[in-house]
Design a protein around this motif. Structure first.
Motif, short mmCIF file in Angstrom:
data_model
loop_
_atom_site.label_atom_id
_atom_site.label_comp_id
_atom_site.label_asym_id
_atom_site.label_seq_id
_atom_site.Cartn_x
_atom_site.Cartn_y
_atom_site.Cartn_z
N ASN A 23 12.54 -1.02 4.82
CA ASN A 23 11.11 -1.19 5.08
C ASN A 23 10.83 -2.40 6.00
N MET A 275 12.30 -1.15 -3.64
CA MET A 275 10.88 -0.83 -3.47
C MET A 275 10.00 -1.93 -4.06
N MET A 279 7.65 -4.18 -1.60
CA MET A 279 6.20 -4.01 -1.70
C MET A 279 5.54 -5.06 -2.59
N ASP A 290 1.87 0.68 -10.41
CA ASP A 290 2.03 0.20 -9.03
C ASP A 290 3.29 0.78 -8.41
N GLU A 293 2.85 4.35 -7.35
CA GLU A 293 2.08 4.41 -6.09
C GLU A 293 3.00 4.14 -4.90
N VAL A 294 3.89 3.15 -5.05
CA VAL A 294 4.85 2.84 -3.99
C VAL A 294 5.77 4.04 -3.74
N SER A 296 5.18 7.16 -4.29
CA SER A 296 4.44 8.26 -3.67
C SER A 296 4.28 8.06 -2.16
N GLU A 297 4.32 6.79 -1.73
CA GLU A 297 4.15 6.50 -0.30
C GLU A 297 5.46 6.60 0.48
N GLN A 298 6.60 6.64 -0.24
CA GLN A 298 7.90 6.71 0.42
C GLN A 298 8.30 8.16 0.68
N ARG A 299 9.20 8.34 1.62
CA ARG A 299 9.73 9.69 1.88
C ARG A 299 10.95 9.87 0.98
#
Length: 684
Positions: A23, A275, A279, A290, A293-294, A296-299
């Motif tokens: 990231n 992660m 983040m 939290d 949510e992280v 869900s934003e990753q591929r």
């Protein structure tokens, strides 16, 4: 550079220290193995508290989502309680593990045609360890097997449904841990042998094996020495050594549910720690939300490894067959032995076989499309000859076909075809299609297409007619039974290839409707409508018989020399005795299809090796295309589907292998002899 410390309950020999980018940030990751020494793990936690950005604990057996039992090991609970008291964020990877298991299965099912796991036979070495995955998989297939009692409790009992696994998790599992019945039973050697047999049979049956990460090699030992060729293995965190071993065992697809976002391969706990650190997820009550949510934003695409062939895919089919007569019954080895010892008993055997349960006549392997997709399946016989079908009410045969469909589904078939049934039983196919355990096709679409394909090839080989503009045959073609489902398709196909077409049926209203359709599609064809076949029979170059009623209106002695008659009725209008009266006329029953593939395995069905009847070929085409649906319903044959299945057949490498006569495939020499007799009769 941020620091990740991985404290593992695994061996120290696997320790590493790496630097990697994630990231857009640089990380140092260091692993410390403790070899299950929880005191050492606690010391490491205290040592790295406040010195690391995130600490992750790996090697913990996550509690099952089923049953009431959590992490029962007292020292493990104490270790996790210590984590809660530390200043540094500590994670176990459980959140990512569960999300990864569910998402990977859903992602693969959807992205690979929304049918990858449909009706698959799946063996879980531990249903409790992979309970999340099992719950998702149960949405796509009922064919689930769980080896928990066999492996954990030494009891020779496989669980075969989510209901049984739930009962085991809620009630039996805890009881069996306290009362180890497997160890108390006398003759433990026999029980061990029976357990080994149970696992062996389950592995043999399964398309998919689910192996937990923790205890991977111990679980894999359960099937060492068994054939894993063609199997799909699902696991998590597939290290290189594990991939190498599975490759040596012949596994063709390995699915790793742990998303691999860096190199080398690391576990869920390390990825989750990355992660959290990247983040800046804070420690506290909201940490899990939290983190989700992280995530869900990753591929988080699952990792699919193909050790031998890219994008390897094998789909499964079943095809229902029935013997046409006593001679066909003798293809079953046991019946052939009876017929050789007591041929006079075959009448009784034929009647008894009508009451036999459906049985697998042959496994079919080695079918491979030019697209790379493969198909395998089963030929399932219901044992009834056509005579016996007509001696029983349709409901009798319908019940047997329904049982065959249930058997096919349990074996893992994703679509099933039904061989052509005799007249009067078309309603059976419709009834089966409505209520069968899996999608059904009758094969009539490809049968109609192939029959005309064979007729055109037969006309070409006979060489007695000429082409107009290199495409259209300057010849007369007739369809008897033109307004039926198959007959109307034949009429429309002939209109694309012949200069003059005669459509014959007793229903004039339907004939006029068909006439309008054909004239709109092919305005240049010379189209003739009649309710009488005998009026124009003498002038026909090609006659297609699509109705059993034609027996009253067609006389083989009246057709002209060199005529090609295509009889697609079952049972057929003409016998070998009828055909023998006119050696100058070519009578065919349709065309057979050469299946794609270099090493096809299939027992004798009365055709050359690797050759199939059109109905079977249609079923295989649907399997190769991943079209698990009721394609041709009952006797209902649709024009668009005939065109579609023909194109799909070409796409998947289907070829016209041979033209069949009344007694089987005709050779080029057979057709040449008919041509010679026709020329002799014409005086040419």
């Amino acid at each position: 550079m941020k620091k990740i410390i991985n404290i593992s309950l695994g061996p120290e020999s696997e320790d590493y220290q790496i630097e990697t980018e994630f990231n857009g940030q640089m990380f140092s990751i260091q692993r410390f193995g403790t070899s299950e020494d929880l005191i050492k793990a606690e010391d490491l936690l205290l040592k790295w508290n406040k010195r690391a950005d995130v600490i992750c604990i790996s090697g913990i057996k996550y509690p099952s989502t089923m049953g009431t039992e959590g992490i029962t090991h007292k020292k493990t609970r104490e270790l996790l309680e210590l984590c809660e008291r530390l200043h540094t964020v500590v994670t176990t990877g459980e959140t990512l593990y569960r999300v990864g298991q569910e998402w990977s299965i859903r992602n693969i099912q959807f992205s690979l045609g929304n049918n990858y796991f449909t009706n698959a036979n799946v063996l879980f070495f531990s249903g409790l360890s992979n309970s999340t995955l099992a719950q998702v998989m149960s949405e796509y297939t009922d064919n689930l097997m769980f080896a928990d009692p066999v492996i954990e409790n030494k009891l020779p009992k496989l669980l075969t449904s989510m209901k049984e696994l739930t009962f085991y998790a809620d009630k039996a599992h805890h009881f069996l841990k306290k009362v180890p019945l497997g160890k108390m039973i006398p003759s433990r050697a026999k029980i061990k042998s029976l357990n080994t047999f149970q696992i062996k049979q389950a592995v043999k049956k399964a398309n998919v094996l689910v192996i937990p990460h923790k205890g991977f090699y111990e679980y894999l030992d359960q099937c060492m020495g068994q054939d894993l060729d063609g199997k799909i293995i699902i696991t998590n965190t597939a290290y290189d050594d594990r991939v190498d071993l599975l490759t040596q065992l012949g596994v063709e697809v390995i699915i790793d549910t742990t998303p691999q976002m860096i190199k080398p391969v690391v576990g869920d706990a390390v990825i989750e720690a990355l992660m959290i650190a990247a983040m800046n997820v804070s420690k506290g009550k909201e940490m899990k939300d939290d983190l989700l949510e992280v995530i869900s934003e990753q591929r988080l695409d699952p990792k699919i490894i193909y050790p031998f062939e890219p994008n390897k895919r094998v789909n499964r089919f079943a095809y229902l067959i029935h013997p046409l007569n006593q001679k066909h019954l003798q293809k079953v080895k046991a019946i052939d032995m009876i017929s050789s010892i007591a041929p006079q008993s075959m009448g009784i055997v034929e009647k008894l076989m009508a009451y036999s349960p459906p049985f697998v006549y042959s496994k079919v392997r080695g079918i491979k499309s030019p697209t790379g997709v493969e198909a395998e399946g089963w030929l399932i016989s219901i044992g009834e000859t056509i005579d016996e079908m007509q001696n029983h009410p349709p409901e009798f045969t319908t019940a047997k076909i329904m049982k065959a469909a249930e058997k096919a589904k349990k074996m893992g078939a994703q679509v099933m075809g039904i061989a052509m049934l005799p007249k009067g039983m078309h309603g059976t196919a419709i009834e089966v299609g409505k209520h069968a355990a899996l999608p059904i096709t009758t094969g009539n679409s490809y049968t109609a297409s192939t029959a005309l394909w064979a007729a055109a090839d037969a006309v070409r080989q006979m060489g007695l007619t000429k082409f107009k503009n290199g495409k259209v045959l300057k010849a007369n073609a007739m369809v008897i039974g033109a307004t039926g489902d198959v007959g109307s398709i034949c009429s429309r196909l002939l209109a694309t290839a012949f200069e003059s077409v005669y459509i014959v049926s007793r229903n004039m209203a339907k004939l006029l409707t068909l006439q309008g359709i054909i004239q709109k599609e092919k305005p240049k064809v010379k189209l003739h409508v009649s309710t009488r076949a005998d009026r124009y029979l003498d002038d026909m170059d090609v006659v297609v018989i699509a109705s059993a009623g034609a027996k009253k209106s067609i006389d083989i002695m009246r057709v002209k020399p060199g005529c090609v008659i295509t009889d697609i009725t079952r049972p057929m209008i003409f016998s070998q005795k009828d055909v023998a009266k006119r050696p100058d006329v070519l009578v065919i029953t349709g065309g057979e299809i050469q299946l794609p593939g270099q090493a096809i395995e299939m027992k004798d069905i009365g055709l050359p090796h690797g050759v199939a009847y059109a109905g079977l070929a249609e079923t295989i085409i649907l399997a190769l295309e991943g079209r698990f649906e009721d394609f041709t319903k009952g006797s209902n044959t649709e024009w668009e589907k005939v065109k579609e299945i023909y194109k799909l057949g070409i796409k998947h490498g289907m070829k016209l292998s041979s033209i069949s006569g009344v007694e089987g495939p005709l050779s080029k020499e057979d057709i040449a002899r008919v041509k010679a007799q026709a020329l002799l009769k014409k005086g040419e």
